[in-house]
Design a protein around this motif. Sequence first.
Motif, mmCIF file in Angstrom:
data_model
loop_
_atom_site.group_PDB
_atom_site.id
_atom_site.type_symbol
_atom_site.label_atom_id
_atom_site.label_comp_id
_atom_site.label_asym_id
_atom_site.label_seq_id
_atom_site.Cartn_x
_atom_site.Cartn_y
_atom_site.Cartn_z
ATOM 1 N N LYS A 29 -7.518 7.529 -9.733
ATOM 2 C CA LYS A 29 -8.290 7.422 -8.503
ATOM 3 C C LYS A 29 -8.248 5.993 -7.967
ATOM 4 O O LYS A 29 -8.209 5.756 -6.769
ATOM 5 C CB LYS A 29 -9.742 7.844 -8.758
ATOM 6 N N GLU A 30 -8.255 5.014 -8.891
ATOM 7 C CA GLU A 30 -8.228 3.612 -8.474
ATOM 8 C C GLU A 30 -6.844 3.201 -7.991
ATOM 9 O O GLU A 30 -6.694 2.217 -7.284
ATOM 10 C CB GLU A 30 -8.654 2.719 -9.648
ATOM 11 N N ALA A 31 -5.799 3.945 -8.436
ATOM 12 C CA ALA A 31 -4.432 3.584 -8.080
ATOM 13 C C ALA A 31 -4.113 4.033 -6.653
ATOM 14 O O ALA A 31 -3.222 4.831 -6.412
ATOM 15 C CB ALA A 31 -3.453 4.213 -9.065
ATOM 16 N N GLN A 32 -4.900 3.518 -5.713
ATOM 17 C CA GLN A 32 -4.712 3.859 -4.323
ATOM 18 C C GLN A 32 -4.631 2.568 -3.506
ATOM 19 O O GLN A 32 -5.375 1.622 -3.741
ATOM 20 C CB GLN A 32 -5.887 4.699 -3.802
ATOM 21 N N LEU A 33 -3.701 2.545 -2.585
ATOM 22 C CA LEU A 33 -3.582 1.404 -1.692
ATOM 23 C C LEU A 33 -4.654 1.516 -0.615
ATOM 24 O O LEU A 33 -4.710 2.503 0.113
ATOM 25 C CB LEU A 33 -2.194 1.375 -1.063
ATOM 26 N N VAL A 34 -5.526 0.500 -0.546
ATOM 27 C CA VAL A 34 -6.653 0.521 0.380
ATOM 28 C C VAL A 34 -6.213 0.011 1.740
ATOM 29 O O VAL A 34 -5.441 -0.938 1.844
ATOM 30 C CB VAL A 34 -7.809 -0.348 -0.177
ATOM 31 N N GLY A 35 -6.732 0.631 2.798
ATOM 32 C CA GLY A 35 -6.437 0.171 4.148
ATOM 33 C C GLY A 35 -6.540 1.300 5.148
ATOM 34 O O GLY A 35 -6.191 2.443 4.841
ATOM 35 N N LYS A 90 -2.584 2.135 10.541
ATOM 36 C CA LYS A 90 -1.535 3.158 10.557
ATOM 37 C C LYS A 90 -0.414 2.812 9.579
ATOM 38 O O LYS A 90 0.197 3.710 8.982
ATOM 39 C CB LYS A 90 -0.971 3.296 11.970
ATOM 40 N N VAL A 91 -0.170 1.518 9.404
ATOM 41 C CA VAL A 91 0.890 1.092 8.483
ATOM 42 C C VAL A 91 0.566 1.535 7.053
ATOM 43 O O VAL A 91 1.406 2.126 6.363
ATOM 44 C CB VAL A 91 1.064 -0.443 8.529
ATOM 45 N N MET A 92 -0.670 1.275 6.606
ATOM 46 C CA MET A 92 -1.042 1.638 5.246
ATOM 47 C C MET A 92 -1.144 3.152 5.091
ATOM 48 O O MET A 92 -0.792 3.695 4.036
ATOM 49 C CB MET A 92 -2.362 0.975 4.868
ATOM 50 N N ALA A 93 -1.613 3.833 6.107
ATOM 51 C CA ALA A 93 -1.672 5.298 6.049
ATOM 52 C C ALA A 93 -0.268 5.883 5.904
ATOM 53 O O ALA A 93 -0.049 6.838 5.145
ATOM 54 C CB ALA A 93 -2.361 5.855 7.287
ATOM 55 N N ALA A 94 0.696 5.295 6.614
ATOM 56 C CA ALA A 94 2.077 5.777 6.535
ATOM 57 C C ALA A 94 2.669 5.528 5.158
ATOM 58 O O ALA A 94 3.415 6.363 4.629
ATOM 59 C CB ALA A 94 2.924 5.089 7.601
ATOM 60 N N ILE A 95 2.340 4.379 4.553
ATOM 61 C CA ILE A 95 2.850 4.076 3.213
ATOM 62 C C ILE A 95 2.266 5.042 2.187
ATOM 63 O O ILE A 95 2.983 5.554 1.316
ATOM 64 C CB ILE A 95 2.537 2.614 2.839
ATOM 65 N N ARG A 96 0.956 5.319 2.287
ATOM 66 C CA ARG A 96 0.345 6.279 1.359
ATOM 67 C C ARG A 96 0.985 7.658 1.504
ATOM 68 O O ARG A 96 1.227 8.355 0.519
ATOM 69 C CB ARG A 96 -1.163 6.352 1.592
ATOM 70 N N LEU A 97 1.268 8.062 2.733
ATOM 71 C CA LEU A 97 1.913 9.355 2.973
ATOM 72 C C LEU A 97 3.313 9.379 2.367
ATOM 73 O O LEU A 97 3.705 10.368 1.724
ATOM 74 C CB LEU A 97 1.980 9.635 4.470
ATOM 75 N N GLN A 98 4.045 8.288 2.541
ATOM 76 C CA GLN A 98 5.399 8.220 1.993
ATOM 77 C C GLN A 98 5.383 8.292 0.469
ATOM 78 O O GLN A 98 6.191 8.996 -0.144
ATOM 79 C CB GLN A 98 6.095 6.932 2.455
ATOM 80 N N LEU A 99 4.443 7.586 -0.148
ATOM 81 C CA LEU A 99 4.313 7.624 -1.607
ATOM 82 C C LEU A 99 4.026 9.046 -2.088
ATOM 83 O O LEU A 99 4.602 9.508 -3.077
ATOM 84 C CB LEU A 99 3.213 6.673 -2.073
ATOM 85 N N SER A 100 3.119 9.728 -1.400
ATOM 86 C CA SER A 100 2.770 11.093 -1.817
ATOM 87 C C SER A 100 3.936 12.050 -1.628
ATOM 88 O O SER A 100 4.104 12.989 -2.407
ATOM 89 C CB SER A 100 1.546 11.584 -1.029
#
Length: 430
Positions: A138-144, A147-157
Amino acid sequence: MTSANIWIVDDDADHRDSLCDLISAAGHTATGLPGGIAARDAIATDVPDLILSDLRMPGLDGMGLLEAVRAAGIDVPVVLLTGHGDVGQAVRAIQQGAQDFLEKPYDADHLLTVVDRTLAAGRLHAENKRLRQRLKDKEAQLVGDTKVMAAIRLQLSEIAALPVDVILLGETGTGKDLAARSLHALSGRAGPISTINCAALPDSGFGADLFGRVDGSGQLHQGRVGMAEGGTLFLDQIDEMPLDLQPLLLRLLQSRQIEPLGAQHPLEVDLRIVASASEDLRGLIAKGTFRQDLYYRLAGVEISLPPLRQIAPDIPVLYAHFLTEAAARHGVPVPRVDFADRKALQNHHWPGNAHELRQTAWRKVLGLAGALTETNAPQGNLKDRVARFEAMEIERVLEQCRGNTARAAAQLGIPRRTLSAKINRQGIKS
């Protein structure tokens, strides 16, 4: 009572069979093994819930079996059966990781009590381990929130479960290690994540540390690559890996095999490789300090993580996250973020990115020197500095007066018309 898979390891066939019968009668699955070597070989493919092992056995005794199990990173409880003269050695075994020992002759009911207690403790340990891992995931999440950080989280998933290796690019402190752990947490891979700092590899003697070794008795001692079996191998700072060591990594990427020192045959490994780099690898290839074939083997997917200055709206979000983290760690209230803090967050360049921001938040929580407002050295000429200070002071008082310009002007000791002119001239939001 939950049925468990219990191994009985003893070179005495009569005692082993008798103990198997006792364990089976108690509702468990009992498997008899004729000695430590047989148990060590069997545990490579099957892990029981509990091992009951005699201490004194030819070939590989109970202590050797315990050491082999722990060296392989296998988390299974071991209870040793000892003669009267072996109690001192059994106590030492407990200090090295055994859960308990029973002195012969033992009472059958007492043995079953020890078995039940050990199994219960093992289940509790496993549950705690799962909960800790869930919390870590749960802690292993990039906070932010940008739109840039949201896109990175989506790409990782999206790529987490794909069988591709990944390179994470970005300046120091942009969260490459966190992105690697996030990839692992989302991948569903059963094995652990094992990290190798490529910048800290020694000039010699690294082979056993990375790839493991086989000792004189034929026992395998896993290296850090083998420890990632079934999971993720994170190669941190791969741009710092010495050129003469890069062929070893290239062979691993090509074959997915390792050759422990002293082994007669290479061993297959099932792992996903994630690498991070702060430098442009293509630039290093042009300089001749990074192998081109290694780069193309690694670069299944490239993800670039932005510096804080490129995601400025996320800086307050990250700062609040770090404040909460530090306050929870030290058991103190989360400190209030005042006007001066917010201005400093906006104005500072943050060359150390999230590392610097996190340290600043922790200093704030601990009340140490070097607070956030001290990270901003004054810049520009005297006129610029005075104007900046005046704007900051007006914003602070306006915030204190909740936007009431009449009250703010009175507190500042200037006419309301003058205050309004300064607000308009400097673009201050009231």
